[in-house]
Design an enzyme around this catalytic site. Structure first.
Site, PDB file in Angstrom:
ATOM      1  N   GLN A  33       6.352  47.367  16.461  1.00 29.22           N
ATOM      2  CA  GLN A  33       7.407  46.846  17.329  1.00 29.22           C
ATOM      3  C   GLN A  33       8.088  45.657  16.657  1.00 29.22           C
ATOM      4  OE1 GLN A  33       8.197  48.404  20.077  1.00 29.22           O
ATOM      5  NE2 GLN A  33       9.741  46.996  20.757  1.00 29.22           N
ATOM      6  N   PHE A  34       9.078  45.935  15.797  1.00 29.09           N
ATOM      7  CA  PHE A  34       9.739  44.850  15.068  1.00 29.09           C
ATOM      8  C   PHE A  34      10.488  43.896  15.983  1.00 29.09           C
ATOM      9  CE2 PHE A  34      13.371  47.578  15.520  1.00 29.09           C
ATOM     10  CZ  PHE A  34      14.468  46.723  15.500  1.00 29.09           C
ATOM     11  N   THR A  35      10.855  44.342  17.172  1.00 27.95           N
ATOM     12  CA  THR A  35      11.619  43.473  18.063  1.00 27.95           C
ATOM     13  C   THR A  35      10.823  42.253  18.530  1.00 27.95           C
ATOM     14  OG1 THR A  35      11.049  44.783  20.009  1.00 27.95           O
ATOM     15  CG2 THR A  35      13.092  45.363  18.858  1.00 27.95           C
TER      16      THR A  35
END
Length: 137
Positions: A77-79
């Site tokens: 989950q890069f966010t």
């Protein structure tokens, strides 16, 4: 490395409508790899998750996922690395480049599996739908 840990009754990840990973009772982990993270961060994240006393027994937080025989669903989950201080559009410059992020994400998964935990995953960089039944607040 930022990891959001959610206790679940069950969780699964779908890519293009097809289930690519699922668990019953256990932990859903959203893992965000940031610039500067390394193998030690991946090992420490897995160690912390494995030993996290988050399930009830005599006390509300007495048992680990290992103690209850639960599983881990690990989703990249890069966010989680989003910078939100300025303007209305998130800035993701703190997120690690995809090659490094995938490698460290996979190391978290490997370290959890090496600890004999049941581990399922999402699909790195895919457009995923995550479904879960939350277990607790």
């Amino acid at each position: 490395m930022i990891t959001v840990v959610q206790r679940v009754h069950y969780a699964r990840v779908l890519v293009d409508g097809e289930c690519v990973g699922s668990i019953e009772k256990g932990l859903l982990l959203f893992v965000g790899v940031e610039e500067g993270d390394d193998e030690q961060d991946a090992r420490e994240t897995a160690r912390k998750v494995r030993n996290l006393r988050i399930f009830p027994d005599k006390k509300p937080t007495d048992l680990s996922v290992e103690d209850i025989g639960g599983g881990c669903l690990v989703v990249s989950q890069f966010t989680l690395a989003a910078e939100l201080r300025h303007g209305n559009r998130p800035d993701f410059t703190a997120a690690a480049p995809p090659e490094l992020a995938n490698d460290l994400y996979e190391q978290v998964v490997t370290n959890l599996r090496d600890a004999n935990l049941t581990v399922a995953t999402g699909q790195f960089a895919a457009d995923m739908t995550v479904e879960l039944s939350n277990d607790g607040p």
